[in-house]
Design an enzyme around this catalytic site. Structure first.
Site, short mmCIF file in Angstrom:
data_model
loop_
_atom_site.label_atom_id
_atom_site.label_comp_id
_atom_site.label_asym_id
_atom_site.label_seq_id
_atom_site.Cartn_x
_atom_site.Cartn_y
_atom_site.Cartn_z
N GLU A 152 -5.22 -5.04 10.86
CA GLU A 152 -4.26 -3.95 11.01
C GLU A 152 -4.57 -3.15 12.28
OE1 GLU A 152 -2.28 -2.90 6.98
OE2 GLU A 152 -3.94 -1.55 7.38
N SER A 199 3.53 -1.91 10.40
CA SER A 199 4.99 -1.92 10.62
C SER A 199 5.65 -3.26 10.26
CB SER A 199 5.32 -1.52 12.06
OG SER A 199 4.88 -0.19 12.31
N LYS A 222 0.10 4.27 -0.29
CA LYS A 222 -0.55 5.46 0.30
C LYS A 222 -0.33 6.67 -0.62
CE LYS A 222 -0.12 3.31 4.77
NZ LYS A 222 -0.02 3.43 6.22
N HIS A 278 -9.51 0.90 5.26
CA HIS A 278 -8.18 1.11 5.85
C HIS A 278 -8.32 2.06 7.04
CE1 HIS A 278 -4.09 2.54 6.42
NE2 HIS A 278 -3.72 1.40 5.88
N GLU A 282 -6.70 4.54 7.97
CA GLU A 282 -6.59 5.99 7.67
C GLU A 282 -7.90 6.50 7.08
OE1 GLU A 282 -2.91 5.59 5.54
OE2 GLU A 282 -2.00 5.01 7.44
N ASN A 291 0.87 -1.18 0.00
CA ASN A 291 0.00 0.00 0.00
C ASN A 291 0.90 1.23 0.00
OD1 ASN A 291 -1.79 2.05 0.56
ND2 ASN A 291 -2.29 1.35 2.63
P1 PGA Z 1 2.90 0.41 7.62
O1 PGA Z 1 1.44 0.57 7.01
O2 PGA Z 1 3.47 -0.86 7.08
O3 PGA Z 1 3.65 1.62 7.16
O4 PGA Z 1 2.74 0.35 9.11
C1 PGA Z 1 0.58 -0.54 6.86
C2 PGA Z 1 -0.72 -0.11 6.26
O5 PGA Z 1 -1.18 1.00 6.54
O6 PGA Z 1 -1.35 -0.86 5.50
#
Ligand code: PGA
Length: 255
Positions: free
Chosen positions: A170, A216, A13, A98, A100, A11
């Site tokens: 997540e 992460s 983003k 997601h 976010e 992803n």
């Molecule tokens: P990250 O993001 O690996 O940077 O923690 C994961 C995600 O938002 O899908």
């Protein structure tokens, strides 16, 4: 033994210039073509404007493309929105719910459910994200939150379709923080997701649905998440922006 195909999804983003996106897609496509086939499915999820150039680059390879979000409707007066119908020619997967989108953009469980239906209606596979905040975890409510998110998102979807979906666990506090969940906690939550799907749909779909861990994930911790039976791969944010680290995670998942 399950016959679920492992998956690693990157992803991106709201990151990458056009040049960076093309380079990343091409380096990852070359990297995967040098590896044995039959391994984990590799999904690149760029920002909307790079979906077409990225899908041109991966075309003919085993790498597939996804989108980070979509509208609830297929067309109409929704300025700024992009529909699943528009993404369908290029994408096999669309992320819905997601954290976010839920927490920065204020999407409700009901909106996530409508987006999931839009993805299915247009012939693609949703990657449904679920996960608790730190506050919810500290209150001991992690399982309850994930059960609620799944129950609302999957209402009215047939067992057979649920079995073909992807769910990403997540935890919100692990995303972009460098603080991943422990492999044990992630496995426990993945088992909770499977039993919730079993209760909502059927045991068969609970065994068929692919479950990813996200938050992460990096080349050093990826292998631990797929060691148990419940987790089938990773949804990767930050570490998906470098071909070397994304491919190292792919190798870890494949082992
Ligand atoms: P990250 O993001 O690996 O940077 O923690 C994961 C995600 O938002 O899908």
């Amino acid at each position: 033994m399950s016959n679920r195909r492992p998956m690693i999804a990157g992803n991106w983003k709201m990151n990458t210039t056009l040049e960076e996106a093309k380079r990343l897609a091409s380096d990852i496509t070359h990297g995967t073509s040098e590896r044995a086939s039959g391994s984990a499915e590799c999904v690149l999820i760029p920002p909307f404007p790079w979906i077409v150039p990225v899908s041109d680059i991966v075309s003919g390879s085993e790498v597939v493309v996804g989108a980070q979000d979509c509208a609830t409707e297929d067309a109409g007066a929704f300025t700024g929105a992009v529909s699943a119908a528009m993404l369908a020619p290029f994408c096999q997967y669309i992320i819905v719910g997601h954290s976010e989108r839920r927490h920065v953009f204020g999407e409700s469980d009901a909106t996530v459910a409508l987006k999931l239906q839009a993805v299915l209606r247009n012939g693609m596979t949703p990657i449904l994200c679920v996960g608790e905040t730190l506050e919810e975890r500290d209150l001991g409510a992690a399982s309850e939150v994930v059960e609620r998110q799944l129950t609302i998102a999957l209402a009215g979807i047939t067992s057979e379709v649920i079995g073909r979906m992807v769910v990403a666990y997540e935890p919100v506090w692990a995303i972009g923080t460098g603080r991943a969940a422990s492999a044990g906690d992630a496995e426990h939550m993945a088992l909770t997701i499977r039993s919730t799907i079993g209760a909502i749909a059927s045991e068969q779909s609970a065994n068929a649905t692919r479950i990813l861990y996200g938050g992460s994930v990096n080349p050093g911790n990826a292998a631990a998440f797929v060691q148990g039976d419940a987790i089938d791969g990773a949804l990767v944010g930050g570490a998906s922006l470098q071909a070397a680290s994304f491919l190292a995670i792919l190798d870890a998942v494949n082992q």
